[in-house]
Design a protein around this motif. Structure first.
Motif, PDB file in Angstrom:
ATOM      1  N   UNK A  79     -21.076  26.478 -29.715  1.00  0.00           N
ATOM      2  CA  UNK A  79     -20.425  26.354 -30.999  1.00  0.00           C
ATOM      3  C   UNK A  79     -20.995  27.252 -31.869  1.00  0.00           C
ATOM      4  N   UNK A  80     -20.300  27.718 -33.042  1.00  0.00           N
ATOM      5  CA  UNK A  80     -20.278  28.775 -33.944  1.00  0.00           C
ATOM      6  C   UNK A  80     -20.696  27.817 -35.246  1.00  0.00           C
ATOM      7  N   UNK A  81     -21.970  28.059 -35.519  1.00  0.00           N
ATOM      8  CA  UNK A  81     -22.350  27.246 -37.143  1.00  0.00           C
ATOM      9  C   UNK A  81     -22.255  28.175 -38.007  1.00  0.00           C
ATOM     10  N   UNK A  82     -20.839  28.111 -38.654  1.00  0.00           N
ATOM     11  CA  UNK A  82     -20.830  29.151 -39.842  1.00  0.00           C
ATOM     12  C   UNK A  82     -21.665  29.070 -41.043  1.00  0.00           C
ATOM     13  N   UNK A  83     -22.109  28.017 -41.316  1.00  0.00           N
ATOM     14  CA  UNK A  83     -22.959  27.828 -42.333  1.00  0.00           C
ATOM     15  C   UNK A  83     -24.292  28.687 -42.160  1.00  0.00           C
ATOM     16  N   UNK A  84     -24.821  28.439 -41.123  1.00  0.00           N
ATOM     17  CA  UNK A  84     -26.034  29.176 -40.646  1.00  0.00           C
ATOM     18  C   UNK A  84     -25.869  30.640 -40.217  1.00  0.00           C
ATOM     19  N   UNK A  85     -24.525  30.919 -39.800  1.00  0.00           N
ATOM     20  CA  UNK A  85     -24.176  32.178 -39.381  1.00  0.00           C
ATOM     21  C   UNK A  85     -24.826  32.484 -37.908  1.00  0.00           C
ATOM     22  N   UNK A  86     -24.862  31.564 -37.083  1.00  0.00           N
ATOM     23  CA  UNK A  86     -25.465  31.591 -35.703  1.00  0.00           C
ATOM     24  C   UNK A  86     -24.525  30.941 -34.604  1.00  0.00           C
ATOM     25  N   UNK A  87     -24.459  31.373 -33.391  1.00  0.00           N
ATOM     26  CA  UNK A  87     -23.762  30.854 -32.261  1.00  0.00           C
ATOM     27  C   UNK A  87     -24.923  29.916 -31.703  1.00  0.00           C
ATOM     28  N   UNK A  88     -24.593  28.838 -31.276  1.00  0.00           N
ATOM     29  CA  UNK A  88     -25.523  27.768 -30.836  1.00  0.00           C
ATOM     30  C   UNK A  88     -25.076  27.477 -29.581  1.00  0.00           C
TER      31      UNK A  88
END
Length: 371
Positions: free
Chosen positions: A284-293
């Motif tokens: 998933x992409x965590x838009x708030x953190x700016x990272x793909x997890x």
């Protein structure tokens, strides 16, 4: 000309061979001889090897109650994993490689204008060298004499990649077998009279948290001298759907790449502990953190059991249905965050080349002061 074994220096024992022994070697015409007799320097020190089995178990048995489980990213990169990742870089969805290649095909000559003659290039995490060769070809076109060091922890892949480069008239090729931290000591051993350019391609910076990325830049900056340069590839905070697809392709290659990590983890543990049939891949992409997890997702409740071969003690770990076990974060950087990073680490931007889609950048920064 018959294929020769690449020159590879083992720097893993904590006392790296001085780089001066491999510096610019010129022939009568003033060019570097790249096809001289190669050498292999086996200096393995087992006491300095990382206990990967312990790292895996520590991640699966967090000390604090309720702390999420993790599996270290390094388990992804056995021989099979490296083959799968190379396949990923050719996929349409994985735009990072395509964007970086586009920049290098268009702007390599401009980038090489900033690489001095009679200098050293050190690449961190060299990988397949598919992109690097575009830069080295530009060095060759401009007839600049350099020694190119390719740093990587995977010896077989390093050897294979160096063999694929072919021969150069102006470039001496040397492999460095070791980690990023050991690479710092090696770069520091290069005398101040030799200009240096570091390469860090593939948005490898994304594997680090923002804090850890800054720390690594500062650590390598301390190994550089005034005027030395660093070329860094950075993926931007792009459209969330595009980022998600880049790490979850339609052919399932990324999924197999991740699940293969469980097979390699079992090899490292020396036991069949993690059954891949009990896990799926979840990204998933965590838009708030700016990272793909990237996570392993537990399909059904079960127990993982490991018996310590030295003590006979059995470790039992409960796995809950739908539990997520973190495998990897891939951080993305906005232009503002990138500018702040270079300011924080006291690296002066001297060049930036951007892909036509404006999703990816190559940044050239320089150490402008002695301190």
């Amino acid at each position: 000309m018959p294929e020769s074994t690449p020159s590879i220096v083992d720097i893993r024992n904590g006392s790296p061979i001085k780089a001066q022994g491999h510096h610019i070697v010129s022939n009568d015409s003033g060019t570097v001889v790249s096809h001289q007799e190669p050498e292999i320097v086996p200096t393995k020190d087992a006491d300095n090897d990382i206990d990967l089995a312990k790292v895996i178990l520590d991640g699966l048995c967090p000390k604090q109650r309720g702390q999420p489980k993790t599996i270290p990213t390094i388990v992804l990169y056995d021989d099979r994993g490296l083959q799968l990742f190379d396949e990923i870089t050719y996929l349409e969805e994985y735009y990072l490689t395509h964007e970086e290649i586009e920049i290098l095909e268009h702007d390599a000559d401009k980038i090489v204008d900033h690489i001095p003659d009679n200098s050293v290039i050190v690449e961190l995490g060299a990988g397949s060298l598919r992109k690097t060769v575009l830069l080295l070809n530009a060095v060759e076109r401009k007839r600049k004499n350099v020694v190119y060091y390719a740093l990587d922890l995977m010896l077989d892949e390093l050897t294979k990649s160096l063999k694929s480069l072919g021969q150069f008239n102006n470039i001496k090729i040397v492999g460095l077998w070791g980690t990023y931290d050991q690479g710092i000591a090696f770069v520091s051993s290069i005398g101040p009279e030799i200009p240096k350019t570091l390469l860090w391609l593939g948005s490898s910076i994304g594997s680090y948290t923002r804090e850890d990325a800054a720390h690594l830049l500062v650590s390598y900056r301390q190994s550089l001298n005034k005027g030395d340069n660093w070329l860094i590839g950075i993926d931007r905070r792009n459209d969330p759907q595009e980022i998600t697809l880049a790490y979850n392709d339609s052919k399932g290659v990324t999924r197999e790449f991740i699940l293969n990590g469980l097979d390699h983890a079992n090899v490292l543990l020396g036991q069949q502990v993690l059954d891949r049939d009990n896990f799926g891949y979840y990204g998933r992409y965590n838009e708030e953190e700016g990272r793909h997890e990237a996570y392993y997702k537990v399909k059904k409740p079960h127990q993982m059991k490991y018996r310590n071969p030295a003590t006979g003690q059995e470790i039992v770990v409960d796995m809950a249905e739908d539990e997520l076990i973190n495998m990897e974060y891939s951080y993305k950087w906005s232009p503002q965050e990138t500018a702040q990073l270079f300011q924080q680490t006291r690296l002066m931007p001297i060049g930036q080349w951007t892909s036509s889609s404006k999703r990816y950048d190559l940044h050239l920064v320089s150490k402008m002061t002695d301190s």
